[in-house]
Write a protein that holds these residues in place. Sequence first.
Motif, PDB file in Angstrom:
ATOM      1  N   LEU A  95       0.817  -1.209   0.000  1.00 43.86           N
ATOM      2  CA  LEU A  95       0.000   0.000   0.000  1.00 43.86           C
ATOM      3  C   LEU A  95       0.857   1.269   0.000  1.00 43.86           C
ATOM      4  CD1 LEU A  95      -2.558  -1.111   2.738  1.00 43.86           C
ATOM      5  CD2 LEU A  95      -2.929  -1.100   0.257  1.00 43.86           C
ATOM      6  N   LYS A  96       0.408   2.234  -0.760  1.00 43.11           N
ATOM      7  CA  LYS A  96       1.034   3.546  -0.770  1.00 43.11           C
ATOM      8  C   LYS A  96       0.332   4.450   0.236  1.00 43.11           C
ATOM      9  CE  LYS A  96       4.263   4.047  -4.074  1.00 43.11           C
ATOM     10  NZ  LYS A  96       5.595   4.656  -3.815  1.00 43.11           N
ATOM     11  N   GLY A  97       1.134   5.138   1.044  1.00 49.43           N
ATOM     12  CA  GLY A  97       0.588   6.130   1.948  1.00 49.43           C
ATOM     13  C   GLY A  97       0.873   7.518   1.421  1.00 49.43           C
ATOM     14  N   PRO A  98       0.453   8.537   2.128  1.00 49.65           N
ATOM     15  CA  PRO A  98       0.691   9.909   1.664  1.00 49.65           C
ATOM     16  C   PRO A  98       2.164  10.287   1.588  1.00 49.65           C
ATOM     17  CG  PRO A  98      -0.216   9.894   3.884  1.00 49.65           C
ATOM     18  CD  PRO A  98      -0.338   8.501   3.375  1.00 49.65           C
ATOM     19  N   LYS A  99       3.020   9.559   2.343  1.00 45.37           N
ATOM     20  CA  LYS A  99       4.442   9.902   2.346  1.00 45.37           C
ATOM     21  C   LYS A  99       5.339   8.661   2.247  1.00 45.37           C
ATOM     22  CE  LYS A  99       3.954  14.272   4.844  1.00 45.37           C
ATOM     23  NZ  LYS A  99       4.365  15.074   6.033  1.00 45.37           N
ATOM     24  N   GLY A 100       4.861   7.654   1.514  1.00 45.87           N
ATOM     25  CA  GLY A 100       5.718   6.491   1.335  1.00 45.87           C
ATOM     26  C   GLY A 100       4.943   5.193   1.312  1.00 45.87           C
ATOM     27  N   ASP A 101       5.684   4.092   1.187  1.00 44.30           N
ATOM     28  CA  ASP A 101       5.082   2.763   1.175  1.00 44.30           C
ATOM     29  C   ASP A 101       4.869   2.280   2.610  1.00 44.30           C
ATOM     30  OD1 ASP A 101       5.198   1.790  -1.791  1.00 44.30           O
ATOM     31  OD2 ASP A 101       7.153   2.721  -1.424  1.00 44.30           O
ATOM     32  N   ALA A 102       3.723   1.660   2.831  1.00 45.60           N
ATOM     33  CA  ALA A 102       3.378   1.173   4.171  1.00 45.60           C
ATOM     34  C   ALA A 102       3.986  -0.215   4.396  1.00 45.60           C
ATOM     35  CB  ALA A 102       1.863   1.137   4.344  1.00 45.60           C
ATOM     36  N   VAL A 103       5.304  -0.251   4.438  1.00 43.21           N
ATOM     37  CA  VAL A 103       6.042  -1.498   4.655  1.00 43.21           C
ATOM     38  C   VAL A 103       7.096  -1.243   5.723  1.00 43.21           C
ATOM     39  CG1 VAL A 103       7.541  -3.252   3.658  1.00 43.21           C
ATOM     40  CG2 VAL A 103       5.678  -2.286   2.291  1.00 43.21           C
ATOM     41  N   ASP A 104       6.971  -1.934   6.837  1.00 42.13           N
ATOM     42  CA  ASP A 104       7.930  -1.810   7.929  1.00 42.13           C
ATOM     43  C   ASP A 104       8.999  -2.882   7.750  1.00 42.13           C
ATOM     44  OD1 ASP A 104       9.056  -1.049  10.439  1.00 42.13           O
ATOM     45  OD2 ASP A 104       8.039  -2.749  11.377  1.00 42.13           O
ATOM     46  N   LEU A 105      10.208  -2.458   7.460  1.00 42.57           N
ATOM     47  CA  LEU A 105      11.312  -3.385   7.220  1.00 42.57           C
ATOM     48  C   LEU A 105      12.101  -3.571   8.512  1.00 42.57           C
ATOM     49  CD1 LEU A 105      12.348  -4.869   4.670  1.00 42.57           C
ATOM     50  CD2 LEU A 105      14.033  -3.035   4.423  1.00 42.57           C
ATOM     51  N   GLN A 106      12.429  -4.812   8.801  1.00 45.31           N
ATOM     52  CA  GLN A 106      13.177  -5.111  10.015  1.00 45.31           C
ATOM     53  C   GLN A 106      14.684  -4.972   9.785  1.00 45.31           C
ATOM     54  OE1 GLN A 106      10.959  -5.937  12.800  1.00 45.31           O
ATOM     55  NE2 GLN A 106       9.792  -5.036  11.120  1.00 45.31           N
ATOM     56  N   THR A 107      15.447  -5.028  10.849  1.00 45.41           N
ATOM     57  CA  THR A 107      16.901  -4.900  10.745  1.00 45.41           C
ATOM     58  C   THR A 107      17.578  -6.226  10.422  1.00 45.41           C
ATOM     59  OG1 THR A 107      17.217  -5.353  13.104  1.00 45.41           O
ATOM     60  CG2 THR A 107      16.903  -3.047  12.450  1.00 45.41           C
ATOM     61  N   GLY A 108      16.854  -7.340  10.565  1.00 48.75           N
ATOM     62  CA  GLY A 108      17.476  -8.659  10.466  1.00 48.75           C
ATOM     63  C   GLY A 108      17.884  -9.175  11.828  1.00 48.75           C
ATOM     64  N   VAL A 109      17.651  -8.341  12.851  1.00 47.56           N
ATOM     65  CA  VAL A 109      17.977  -8.694  14.233  1.00 47.56           C
ATOM     66  C   VAL A 109      16.761  -8.391  15.103  1.00 47.56           C
ATOM     67  CG1 VAL A 109      19.458  -8.217  16.217  1.00 47.56           C
ATOM     68  CG2 VAL A 109      20.413  -8.191  13.904  1.00 47.56           C
ATOM     69  N   SER A 110      16.181  -9.403  15.692  1.00 51.30           N
ATOM     70  CA  SER A 110      15.014  -9.216  16.558  1.00 51.30           C
ATOM     71  C   SER A 110      15.450  -9.377  18.008  1.00 51.30           C
ATOM     72  CB  SER A 110      13.917 -10.230  16.211  1.00 51.30           C
ATOM     73  OG  SER A 110      12.775 -10.031  17.016  1.00 51.30           O
ATOM     74  N   GLY A 111      16.147  -8.344  18.507  1.00 49.14           N
ATOM     75  CA  GLY A 111      16.663  -8.444  19.860  1.00 49.14           C
ATOM     76  C   GLY A 111      17.859  -9.371  19.926  1.00 49.14           C
ATOM     77  N   GLY A 112      18.150  -9.860  21.113  1.00 44.54           N
ATOM     78  CA  GLY A 112      19.327 -10.700  21.239  1.00 44.54           C
ATOM     79  C   GLY A 112      19.355 -11.509  22.516  1.00 44.54           C
TER      80      GLY A 112
END
Length: 518
Positions: free
Chosen positions: A331-348
């Motif tokens: 989905l496109k929002g008013p200021k970008g794509d509505a996609v939350d990208l992770q860092t590849g690290v979910s805590g530790g």
Amino acid sequence: MKGWMSTGVSVMLAASLAAGCSSGQEASKGAAQPGAGEPKKEAQAGAKTESKPLAIKMFAGLYNDVPDMNNAYWTEWQKRTNSKLDIEWVPDGDLNTKLDLLLASGDLPEVLASPTSTRPTLLNAIRNGAFWDLTPFLGDLSQYPNLKNNLAKDALKYLTVDGKIYAVPRSRSRIDPGIKIRKDWLDKLNIPVPTTLDEYAAALKKIVTSDPDGNGKNDTLGLIGHGVIVNDGDASFAAGFGASDPTYNAEGGLIESRLTPQYADLVAWFRGLYQDGVLPKEFAVMKKTQAEELYKTGMAASYVRSIWWDDEWEKSIAKTQPNPKILDLQLKGPKGDAVDLQTGVSGGYYISKKVPEEKVKQLLKYFDYTASQEITDLGYYGIEGVHYKSVDGQKVLTEQGVKEVNTTSKGAGVLAYAKWGKVESASGTKAFNDAKKKEVEKFDEIGKVNPFAFSQSTTWNNTWTKYENEWKAMVTKAIVGQITMDEYKAYIDKLNNLPEMKTAFKEFAASYKQFMGK
């Protein structure tokens, strides 16, 4: 809603594994020599090497049913890693609360598996000396080849505090949450697949007033989640409003994403969803376990969670509704794509300072081995012939595999980075997974990583706890119409102009600049 309410209870499980003969399983290339917590290997002379399993007491998140630590999966995990796990499994919905209480008590287990690396209570505990600085142990990683070669880019950097590494990562793919919608309901109601957030909102408004499941009750829910707004997915929507973009104040401070003007626009958008009946009245008190149950029983149209749930949830919905189809929207929002990208690290995985130095080394050997491809394959699919079978080149979980191999089963080791790790369903067919990967193939290009997934501020940690609950209450009031949006924005302006907030924003800016190398 009261009928769905439940309170998770932490469960302590201990699994015993008697010392015995080596499995003869070869470690991955470059793995450590045999020892406690390391894979057992046959000696050159042909004799079998035996070593006492490494006993590990750990705190970890529970995302499925409480596991039987003596089942086939966990028995195999402990056998291959030469470990004896004693894990306190804490339900996901209670994890942050329990984590805060544990850190406050100081009564830490040997290993703390935290789903986040930036929680204020965790950072305070680190700076107060609760956990080992792993930097001198890890060195150039030459003794830990799997940690050196099999992690996401900058994985250890994301776990750095004040220039020191305090954890080894919980590896997860960068592509993770998807904004799900019932595609079969869109088709039934002749609604085109939404491509913008406004089209998405309009589609949900029509769905909740059209009885798509045909039960004659008109009780279908729209967008569900838990907590303030929809805690499972507000980051995805926020990206579309630009709240994940670095935003600076007049002094050059980096404003925390929840206090940006873009986030206020997101709150206003959710206010509209609430007024249209798309956001349930109970959204602010709904728990994650309740939201998941609602979605997989076919009572809601949209939910934001990891993409790999789709096959399992379609099968669950199919028990009561014919041919359900879940689509993850771009989905496109008013200021970008509505996609939350992770860092590849979910805590530790953090090692308590109470652990003796020699055991720290053993634990790091254990975690290095869990980052091997062998153990990663075990973590995602289990044992061939027991937990999965190969169909057209695709590993497909058996009934036992579905029960034993899941999100929780990945919670005791680092695992190697896998691009499609949170997209592919281990219970899905090759055709299903190929189609799902194509569905979200652009997420890694268009998604945004929130800068506060890694930027740090001591002042923020000490300040935000004083205002967080008040902020949550104001967000809820703004969404349900108890205050105007102007009143909400005035409240945010007041917070942003506090001297301690301005100091925090400057610290965030310096941290972000350092991480990005600019």
